[in-house]
Design a protein around this motif. Structure first.
Motif, PDB file in Angstrom:
ATOM      1  N   THR A  29       0.811  -1.223   0.000  1.00  0.00           N
ATOM      2  CA  THR A  29       0.000   0.000   0.000  1.00  0.00           C
ATOM      3  C   THR A  29       0.844   1.272   0.000  1.00  0.00           C
ATOM      4  O   THR A  29       0.360   2.329  -0.388  1.00  0.00           O
ATOM      5  N   GLY A  30       2.081   1.159   0.468  1.00  0.00           N
ATOM      6  CA  GLY A  30       2.919   2.346   0.623  1.00  0.00           C
ATOM      7  C   GLY A  30       2.616   3.117   1.897  1.00  0.00           C
ATOM      8  O   GLY A  30       3.141   4.201   2.116  1.00  0.00           O
ATOM      9  N   PHE A  31       1.772   2.567   2.764  1.00  0.00           N
ATOM     10  CA  PHE A  31       1.398   3.247   4.002  1.00  0.00           C
ATOM     11  C   PHE A  31       2.397   2.935   5.110  1.00  0.00           C
ATOM     12  O   PHE A  31       2.816   1.787   5.259  1.00  0.00           O
ATOM     13  N   PRO A  32       2.735   3.932   5.929  1.00  0.00           N
ATOM     14  CA  PRO A  32       3.561   3.651   7.099  1.00  0.00           C
ATOM     15  C   PRO A  32       2.731   2.935   8.171  1.00  0.00           C
ATOM     16  O   PRO A  32       1.492   2.933   8.116  1.00  0.00           O
ATOM     17  N   SER A  33       3.408   2.345   9.139  1.00  0.00           N
ATOM     18  CA  SER A  33       2.713   1.586  10.181  1.00  0.00           C
ATOM     19  C   SER A  33       1.705   2.445  10.939  1.00  0.00           C
ATOM     20  O   SER A  33       0.633   1.963  11.301  1.00  0.00           O
ATOM     21  N   GLY A  34       2.028   3.719  11.169  1.00  0.00           N
ATOM     22  CA  GLY A  34       1.124   4.600  11.902  1.00  0.00           C
ATOM     23  C   GLY A  34      -0.183   4.881  11.185  1.00  0.00           C
ATOM     24  O   GLY A  34      -1.157   5.305  11.805  1.00  0.00           O
ATOM     25  N   LYS A  35      -0.219   4.660   9.895  1.00  0.00           N
ATOM     26  CA  LYS A  35      -1.458   4.809   9.126  1.00  0.00           C
ATOM     27  C   LYS A  35      -2.136   3.459   8.931  1.00  0.00           C
ATOM     28  O   LYS A  35      -3.362   3.350   9.011  1.00  0.00           O
ATOM     29  N   LEU A  36      -1.342   2.428   8.668  1.00  0.00           N
ATOM     30  CA  LEU A  36      -1.897   1.117   8.352  1.00  0.00           C
ATOM     31  C   LEU A  36      -2.564   0.442   9.546  1.00  0.00           C
ATOM     32  O   LEU A  36      -3.704  -0.016   9.440  1.00  0.00           O
ATOM     33  N   TYR A  37      -1.876   0.374  10.669  1.00  0.00           N
ATOM     34  CA  TYR A  37      -2.411  -0.401  11.787  1.00  0.00           C
ATOM     35  C   TYR A  37      -3.722   0.149  12.359  1.00  0.00           C
ATOM     36  O   TYR A  37      -4.611  -0.638  12.702  1.00  0.00           O
ATOM     37  N   PRO A  38      -3.911   1.464  12.435  1.00  0.00           N
ATOM     38  CA  PRO A  38      -5.244   1.950  12.838  1.00  0.00           C
ATOM     39  C   PRO A  38      -6.343   1.542  11.857  1.00  0.00           C
ATOM     40  O   PRO A  38      -7.468   1.233  12.264  1.00  0.00           O
ATOM     41  N   LEU A  39      -6.028   1.509  10.547  1.00  0.00           N
ATOM     42  CA  LEU A  39      -7.013   1.058   9.552  1.00  0.00           C
ATOM     43  C   LEU A  39      -7.352  -0.415   9.760  1.00  0.00           C
ATOM     44  O   LEU A  39      -8.521  -0.805   9.717  1.00  0.00           O
ATOM     45  N   LEU A  40      -6.323  -1.233   9.984  1.00  0.00           N
ATOM     46  CA  LEU A  40      -6.559  -2.664  10.220  1.00  0.00           C
ATOM     47  C   LEU A  40      -7.394  -2.866  11.480  1.00  0.00           C
ATOM     48  O   LEU A  40      -8.311  -3.697  11.489  1.00  0.00           O
ATOM     49  N   ALA A  41      -7.100  -2.116  12.528  1.00  0.00           N
ATOM     50  CA  ALA A  41      -7.857  -2.241  13.779  1.00  0.00           C
ATOM     51  C   ALA A  41      -9.318  -1.843  13.569  1.00  0.00           C
ATOM     52  O   ALA A  41     -10.228  -2.512  14.069  1.00  0.00           O
ATOM     53  N   ARG A  42      -9.547  -0.785  12.796  1.00  0.00           N
ATOM     54  CA  ARG A  42     -10.924  -0.350  12.516  1.00  0.00           C
ATOM     55  C   ARG A  42     -11.681  -1.406  11.726  1.00  0.00           C
ATOM     56  O   ARG A  42     -12.836  -1.726  12.013  1.00  0.00           O
ATOM     57  N   LEU A  43     -11.024  -1.993  10.718  1.00  0.00           N
ATOM     58  CA  LEU A  43     -11.662  -3.042   9.918  1.00  0.00           C
ATOM     59  C   LEU A  43     -11.907  -4.298  10.741  1.00  0.00           C
ATOM     60  O   LEU A  43     -12.934  -4.971  10.577  1.00  0.00           O
ATOM     61  N   GLU A  44     -11.005  -4.593  11.660  1.00  0.00           N
ATOM     62  CA  GLU A  44     -11.199  -5.757  12.530  1.00  0.00           C
ATOM     63  C   GLU A  44     -12.361  -5.525  13.497  1.00  0.00           C
ATOM     64  O   GLU A  44     -13.206  -6.404  13.684  1.00  0.00           O
ATOM     65  N   ARG A  45     -12.429  -4.334  14.109  1.00  0.00           N
ATOM     66  CA  ARG A  45     -13.545  -4.027  15.019  1.00  0.00           C
ATOM     67  C   ARG A  45     -14.892  -4.102  14.309  1.00  0.00           C
ATOM     68  O   ARG A  45     -15.895  -4.496  14.895  1.00  0.00           O
ATOM     69  N   ALA A  46     -14.904  -3.718  13.035  1.00  0.00           N
ATOM     70  CA  ALA A  46     -16.148  -3.740  12.254  1.00  0.00           C
ATOM     71  C   ALA A  46     -16.515  -5.147  11.802  1.00  0.00           C
ATOM     72  O   ALA A  46     -17.600  -5.359  11.274  1.00  0.00           O
TER      73      ALA A  46
END
Length: 112
Positions: free
Chosen positions: A34-51
Motif C-alpha cells: 500500500t505504501g502506508f507507514p505503520s502509523g497509518k496502516l495499523y489503525p485502519l486494520l484495527a478499525r476493519l477488525e472491530r467492524a
C-alpha cells in the motif's frame, strides 16, 4: 457487522485483500503493497477488525525455526469480503465519467 467509512486509504487496503482473498496478509507486507507507514496502516486494520471485516490470528510457526517472531496474519472475513466488493464497486461507479449533457466539474472549481 459495523459500518466502515470507506476512504481512499481503506479502499487501498481492501483492494490488496481482494486481490487474493484466500491469502492471509501481514503488516509489513501490507505496508509494502500500500505504501502506508505503520502509523497509518495499523489503525485502519484495527478499525476493519472491530467492524468485523477482518480477522486476525497469529502465524503458526516456531520462531526459532524461521528466525523471526510469529506474524499477526489478517484476512477478510466472509462479511468483509462481501462488504469490500460492494464498497469498491460503489466507488468505481461514482468515479465513472458523467453522462453526456451533465455538467462536469472543472479542476479550478465550478462547473464546465
Amino acid at each position: 457487522m459495523g459500518d466502515v467509512r470507506v476512504t481512499l486509504a481503506v479502499a487501498t487496503v481492501l483492494r490488496v485483500f481482494l486481490d487474493d482473498i484466500a491469502r492471509p496478509r501481514y503488516g509489513y507486507e501490507l505496508m509494502r503493497l500500500t505504501g502506508f507507514p505503520s502509523g497509518k496502516l495499523y489503525p485502519l486494520l484495527a478499525r476493519l477488525e472491530r467492524a468485523g471485516w477482518l480477522t486476525k490470528e497469529m502465524e503458526d510457526v516456531e520462531p526459532a525455526a524461521v528466525g523471526r517472531p510469529a506474524r499477526r496474519m489478517y484476512r477478510l472475513s466472509e462479511e468483509g469480503t462481501q462488504a469490500a466488493r460492494y464498497e469498491l464497486a460503489r466507488l468505481t461507479e461514482q468515479l465513472r465519467p458523467a453522462v453526456a449533457g451533465t455538467p462536469r466539474l472543472r479542476p479550478e472549481g465550478g462547473r464546465a
